[in-house]
Design an enzyme around this catalytic site. Sequence first.
Site, PDB file in Angstrom:
ATOM      1  N   ASP A 176      88.719  24.841  86.793  1.00 28.34           N
ATOM      2  CA  ASP A 176      88.291  26.048  86.083  1.00 28.34           C
ATOM      3  C   ASP A 176      88.672  27.284  86.899  1.00 28.34           C
ATOM      4  O   ASP A 176      88.854  27.201  88.117  1.00 28.34           O
ATOM      5  CB  ASP A 176      86.764  26.046  85.897  1.00 28.34           C
ATOM      6  CG  ASP A 176      86.314  24.896  85.017  1.00 28.34           C
ATOM      7  OD1 ASP A 176      87.121  24.391  84.228  1.00 28.34           O
ATOM      8  OD2 ASP A 176      85.129  24.510  85.145  1.00 28.34           O
TER       9      ASP A 176
HETATM   10  N1  URA Z   1      84.416  20.027  86.685  1.00 31.88           N
HETATM   11  C1  URA Z   1      84.192  21.278  86.261  1.00 31.88           C
HETATM   12  O1  URA Z   1      83.197  21.549  85.607  1.00 31.88           O
HETATM   13  N2  URA Z   1      85.093  22.222  86.583  1.00 31.88           N
HETATM   14  C2  URA Z   1      86.189  21.992  87.332  1.00 31.88           C
HETATM   15  O2  URA Z   1      86.954  22.910  87.607  1.00 31.88           O
HETATM   16  C3  URA Z   1      86.412  20.680  87.770  1.00 31.88           C
HETATM   17  C4  URA Z   1      85.514  19.704  87.440  1.00 31.88           C
END
Ligand code: URA
Length: 235
Positions: free
Chosen positions: A103
Amino acid sequence: MRIDKLLSELGICTRREAAKIAKSGGILVNGVPERDVSQHIDPDKSRVSVLGRQVVYQKYTYVMLNKPTGYVSATDDKSLPYVTELLPEELRRRELFPVGRLDRDTVGLMILTNNGTLAHSLLSPKHHVKKEYYFTAAEPLRDGVEQIFHDGVTLADGYECKSAELYLSPDRREGRIVLTEGKYHQIKRMIASQDNRVTSLERISFGGISLDSSLSRGEWRYLTDEEIALLEKQG
Ligand code: URA
């Protein structure tokens, strides 16, 4: 392969620059100046040098990047900073892309390569490649959550997660999670299923490769031969 294509793929120079350097005698093939960059050579058999520097031919490139917050896991974006912007020009010419997504507000280990077959296979659910994250949560996690995650927690949309390992700090507000899958916002949604909220998230390892602690956020390095072999074994 054409000489100019080889040099541009390796990120040594653009095709246009290659033509210019060759004209001035700066490109040697097996010790002999080659002025025509459209000539084909076998990169595994010919010795090529550019302006006195030996060209080392590697079909694929692999790097680890310590992703900072605010960057999207993409090779291009019209409005947001994207991870490949953090690589130098010669690597960007090699067209690396991230193996899996993080993310925008997640930080830490990101592997980039131009080996599409290996990347695809590492991300395949069949291969159960381990990804390890460090997280902090808004509230202490409730008792028994380790077992719930181990058994496979069900998310709000009904998705049943695969078994995950969870190791919490004594105050249960932070910890490590090891996943073998990578659904959209997975950890945030797993923690949300426990009426809690992730406040920070960092990936600390992928396929047994740990984030190099000497890399600051935004810095990168090439993977070592051992690290590449480790990925190949799992892909
Ligand atoms: N899980 C998440 O919620 N975000 C990420 O970036 C990676 C794993």
